[in-house]
Design an enzyme around this catalytic site. Structure first.
Site, PDB file in Angstrom:
ATOM      1  N   LYS A   1     -19.383   3.866   4.524  1.00 42.68           N
ATOM      2  CA  LYS A   1     -19.453   2.649   3.709  1.00 42.68           C
ATOM      3  C   LYS A   1     -19.670   2.986   2.233  1.00 42.68           C
ATOM      4  O   LYS A   1     -19.057   2.393   1.351  1.00 42.68           O
ATOM      5  CB  LYS A   1     -20.588   1.743   4.194  1.00 42.68           C
ATOM      6  CG  LYS A   1     -20.321   1.030   5.474  1.00 42.68           C
ATOM      7  CD  LYS A   1     -19.238  -0.035   5.291  1.00 42.68           C
ATOM      8  CE  LYS A   1     -18.591  -0.343   6.630  1.00 42.68           C
ATOM      9  NZ  LYS A   1     -17.677   0.679   7.113  1.00 42.68           N
TER      10      LYS A   1
ATOM     11  N   LYS B   1      -7.007  -2.780   4.682  1.00 46.00           N
ATOM     12  CA  LYS B   1      -7.810  -3.196   5.831  1.00 46.00           C
ATOM     13  C   LYS B   1      -7.253  -2.660   7.142  1.00 46.00           C
ATOM     14  O   LYS B   1      -7.982  -2.109   7.953  1.00 46.00           O
ATOM     15  CB  LYS B   1      -7.871  -4.726   5.879  1.00 46.00           C
ATOM     16  CG  LYS B   1      -8.698  -5.284   7.034  1.00 46.00           C
ATOM     17  CD  LYS B   1     -10.157  -4.947   6.866  1.00 46.00           C
ATOM     18  CE  LYS B   1     -11.014  -5.537   7.959  1.00 46.00           C
ATOM     19  NZ  LYS B   1     -12.396  -5.082   7.883  1.00 46.00           N
TER      20      LYS B   1
ATOM     21  N   ASN C   1       7.185  -2.932   6.163  1.00 47.94           N
ATOM     22  CA  ASN C   1       5.886  -2.332   6.453  1.00 47.94           C
ATOM     23  C   ASN C   1       6.111  -1.245   7.489  1.00 47.94           C
ATOM     24  O   ASN C   1       6.615  -1.522   8.576  1.00 47.94           O
ATOM     25  CB  ASN C   1       4.910  -3.374   6.984  1.00 47.94           C
ATOM     26  CG  ASN C   1       3.592  -2.756   7.423  1.00 47.94           C
ATOM     27  OD1 ASN C   1       3.129  -1.786   6.833  1.00 47.94           O
ATOM     28  ND2 ASN C   1       2.994  -3.312   8.449  1.00 47.94           N
ATOM     29  N   GLY C   2       5.756  -0.011   7.160  1.00 48.59           N
ATOM     30  CA  GLY C   2       5.960   1.090   8.086  1.00 48.59           C
ATOM     31  C   GLY C   2       6.456   2.323   7.361  1.00 48.59           C
ATOM     32  O   GLY C   2       6.408   2.403   6.127  1.00 48.59           O
TER      33      GLY C   2
ATOM     34  N   GLU D   1     -21.635   6.227   9.672  1.00 47.00           N
ATOM     35  CA  GLU D   1     -21.130   4.920   9.254  1.00 47.00           C
ATOM     36  C   GLU D   1     -21.681   4.549   7.880  1.00 47.00           C
ATOM     37  O   GLU D   1     -20.949   4.007   7.031  1.00 47.00           O
ATOM     38  CB  GLU D   1     -21.509   3.857  10.293  1.00 47.00           C
ATOM     39  CG  GLU D   1     -21.116   2.433   9.939  1.00 47.00           C
ATOM     40  CD  GLU D   1     -19.618   2.217   9.806  1.00 47.00           C
ATOM     41  OE1 GLU D   1     -19.232   1.144   9.304  1.00 47.00           O
ATOM     42  OE2 GLU D   1     -18.832   3.113  10.175  1.00 47.00           O
TER      43      GLU D   1
ATOM     44  N   TRP E   1       0.885  -1.166   0.000  1.00 39.16           N
ATOM     45  CA  TRP E   1       0.000   0.000   0.000  1.00 39.16           C
ATOM     46  C   TRP E   1       0.918   1.209   0.000  1.00 39.16           C
ATOM     47  O   TRP E   1       1.702   1.415   0.935  1.00 39.16           O
ATOM     48  CB  TRP E   1      -0.907  -0.005   1.222  1.00 39.16           C
ATOM     49  CG  TRP E   1      -1.918   1.096   1.227  1.00 39.16           C
ATOM     50  CD1 TRP E   1      -3.096   1.144   0.550  1.00 39.16           C
ATOM     51  CD2 TRP E   1      -1.840   2.330   1.959  1.00 39.16           C
ATOM     52  NE1 TRP E   1      -3.762   2.319   0.811  1.00 39.16           N
ATOM     53  CE2 TRP E   1      -3.010   3.064   1.669  1.00 39.16           C
ATOM     54  CE3 TRP E   1      -0.896   2.882   2.833  1.00 39.16           C
ATOM     55  CZ2 TRP E   1      -3.264   4.315   2.221  1.00 39.16           C
ATOM     56  CZ3 TRP E   1      -1.138   4.129   3.379  1.00 39.16           C
ATOM     57  CH2 TRP E   1      -2.316   4.828   3.076  1.00 39.16           C
TER      58      TRP E   1
ATOM     59  N   GLU F   1     -16.466   4.367   0.766  1.00 41.70           N
ATOM     60  CA  GLU F   1     -15.393   3.384   0.686  1.00 41.70           C
ATOM     61  C   GLU F   1     -15.509   2.480  -0.530  1.00 41.70           C
ATOM     62  O   GLU F   1     -14.514   2.237  -1.227  1.00 41.70           O
ATOM     63  CB  GLU F   1     -15.387   2.509   1.946  1.00 41.70           C
ATOM     64  CG  GLU F   1     -14.802   3.155   3.171  1.00 41.70           C
ATOM     65  CD  GLU F   1     -14.831   2.212   4.356  1.00 41.70           C
ATOM     66  OE1 GLU F   1     -13.800   2.098   5.024  1.00 41.70           O
ATOM     67  OE2 GLU F   1     -15.884   1.605   4.618  1.00 41.70           O
TER      68      GLU F   1
END
Length: 615
Positions: free
Chosen positions: A491, A610, A102-103, A487, A77, A494
């Site tokens: 959704k 995620k 990762n980071g 919410e 990502w 997204e």
């Protein structure tokens, strides 16, 4: 928020690396790559843009086929550097060191300038490449690969989960962790590393969860772990209860659809053993929970994304039902604003993964500000950073959630927060036995109520067609339903890429109503509560501007249908606890089916991952 998998095995590692990447693709899918040490101890690397499937296709076209018993792989990502082949991991330094990361290395520009002056060349725009060069440079003065890594990481500011191999040390992988999750899998045919245990379940169910600062040397028959100071340490081996079958989409079209329909069982599992004889077991939050909750005078909730929306619902519950002050803040803002934390504060973090970077750092900052506070983590992951840092832990038992857009993790967080509200309330004598029983009865009804709400999927499919050409949508609600509207808007954004915003219905006249016309659909939530009549007035205001409307209502709300307005009864006789959870279900289904119609990638929406394990 990238995915890492690697291993040292007694057979070709390629299939395991690809299998692991496919299971970790929820962590990012801008690019992917893998590298192995071939028989002559040289690097053999393949990288592809986009999803792991593209990497698999690329490998099929390679002649000769790539083989190696030791290797690392990565699905990305993008943070530093656009998605591209040259920015894809693994990265290599001088054909001696290769790694996946990762980071974020925050001081990479300073390090890069030093390395350029030392003759190192850069082939990417990533912050990761400086790590490879730093380790290669350290190897000049160190006699082992692990010593080189231990020296190099002392110069890094930021976060990292690292998998490192070297052509000069062809029998090992080095793993290092600071702020980014990393596990070691102990197998029969070798030992492995991954960002998440799900990547390795086909070869082992035995895992070591590295702690912050740990550096591990992993060989086929030996694992040695050191802390950041270089002290030899032992970390416990945990047996995972996850099963491979949980990764199958089954009879559903997407993981999101499957996870939406798994919510009745997820709620049952979350409630199991937490209620007995019409009483909530406060000890489910920890063996000292009752003593701690008795002393609590205020609650501070910190979270991100859907978890933040769950926290907003809980604020209404805690203040209205338990009569205790509650503040809710976005973790990325909280950690930087120098907040005031009073004594006897219960500091609650919400995170599906337990690894959300901003939430983890907010928790660390809060403990620095006031070390006397008690911390509670509500998460779906037993072996996570938040669980290790928190005094009290509540596991939601939602089961594995693969789709990037949260569904069952959100509703089970609400269940957990309802139990928290009732626990504090009964200890503070703001909830009596009769009220506690009413709340428990409502919670026990929830799985059945959710199942009933799911029966409306076909009707919601028809509603979704009307959104095919829409560019924006407004969601409105009052009280807890404002948070549920938020919410629902999240959704829709997204997974369908439709711009959506949520407002308290009473706020429409203060600006948003200017946006409303026949091209702007409005979705309203109408429970049968004390604010219903005010909401009906708000709906009249919206309708008079010509908007197309959808109203999800309690059957007893009896919203009068008007032209270009669809009223969908969701259920009836819902209480303050059950209503927000039930009204979430049709909003999830609506967003899902709109995304299907628009042809987006439902489970892996663009630019998202995620688990957000970087800032």
């Amino acid at each position: 928020m990238c995915g890492i998998v690697g291993g040292v095995a007694n057979k070709n590692i390629i299939s395991l690396l690809l299998e692991g990447l496919n299971r970790l693709e929820y962590r990012g899918y801008d690019s992917s790559g893998l590298i192995v040490l071939s028989k002559n101890n040289t690097f053999d690397r393949v990288r592809s843009l986009g999803k792991v499937k593209n990497l698999e296709d690329n490998l099929k076209g390679r002649v000769p086929l790539i083989e190696g018993n030791i290797g690392i792989a990565h699905t990305r990502w993008a943070t530093h550097g656009e998605p591209s082949i040259h920015n894809a991991h693994p990265h290599i330094s001088k054909n001696s060191v290769s790694l996946v990361h990762n980071g974020i290395i925050e001081n990479y520009i300073e390090l890069k300038n030093d390395q350029l002056s030392n003759g190192y060349l850069f082939t990417s725009e990533t912050d990761t490449e400086v790590i490879a060069h730093a380790i290669d440079f350290a190897m000049k003065s160190c006699s082992t690969l692990i010593a080189s890594v231990q020296l190099a990481i002392k110069s890094f500011s930021g976060s990292y989960g690292l998998g490192i191999i070297s052509s000069k040390y062809p029998d090992q992988i080095i793993a290092a962790r600071k702020g980014s999750p990393l596990v070691i899998g102990i197998g029969v045919n070798g030992n492995y590393i991954a960002s998440d245990q799900i990547a390795l379940l086909s070869v082992t169910n035995k895992f070591i969860f590295l702690e912050d600062g740990d550096v591990a040397e992993i060989k086929i028959d030996k694992i040695t772990i050191y802390d950041f100071e270089g002290n030899l340490v032992k970390r416990p081996v945990k047996i995972s209860k996850l099963k491979l079958g949980e990764f199958d989409v089954g009879d559903y079209d997407h993981f999101m659809q499957k996870e939406i329909f798994e919510q009745p069982q997820a709620i049952r599992d979350t409630l199991e053993s937490r209620i007995t004889n019409d009483s909530i077991l406060i000890s489910t939050f920890g063996f000292k929970a009752e003593e701690i909750f008795n002393k609590v005078t205020q609650v501070q909730i910190v979270a991100c994304g859907s978890s933040y929306n769950a926290g907003l619902v809980a604020k209404y519950w805690l203040e209205d039902i338990a009569k205790i002050s509650c503040n809710v803040e976005v973790a990325s803002e909280y950690r930087y604003r120098r907040p005031i934390l009073l004594n006897n504060t219960l500091f609650v973090t919400l995170s599906q993964s337990g690894e959300t970077a901003d939430t983890v750092e907010a928790l660390k900052e809060a403990k620095k500000i006031n070390s006397s506070i008690t911390t509670l983590c509500i998460t779906n992951s037993a072996e996570s950073t938040l669980t290790r840092l928190s005094d009290l832990i509540f596991l939601t038992h939602a089961g594995l959630e693969i789709s990037v857009a949260s569904s069952k993790a959100f509703t089970t967080q609400l269940v957990a927060l309802a139990l928290l509200t009732c626990s504090i309330g009964k200890l503070k004598n703001t909830i009596n036995k009769k009220q506690e029983k009413e709340i428990i009865d409502g919670l026990k009804r929830l799985p059945g109520l959710v199942s009933e709400a799911l029966l409306q999927e076909n009707q919601i499919k028809k509603l979704a067609i009307k959104f095919k050409d829409k560019n924006s949508t407004l969601f409105v609600g009052r009280g807890t339903m404002h948070a549920i509207a938020m919410e629902g808007a999240l959704k829709l954004k997204e997974i369908s890429y439709i711009h959506a915003e949520a407002y308290p219905a009473g706020e429409l006249k203060h600006g948003p109503i200017a946006l409303i016309d026949r091209h702007m659909p409005v979705i309203a939530i109408a429970p049968n509560d004390e604010l219903l009549e005010k909401l009906k007035s708000n709906l009249q205001e919206v309708k008079s501007r010509g908007s197309q409307m959808i109203v999800f209502e309690d059957e007893n709300s009896m919203v009068k249908p008007m032209e270009a307005m669809e009223v969908i009864p969701v259920t009836s006789n819902l209480g303050r606890i059950t209503a927000p959870i039930i009204f979430t279900i049709p909003l999830q289904l609506l967003s899902y089916h709109i995304a299907i119609i628009k042809g987006t990638d439902v489970d892996k929406p663009r630019n998202l991952a995620k688990s957000v394990t970087v800032e």
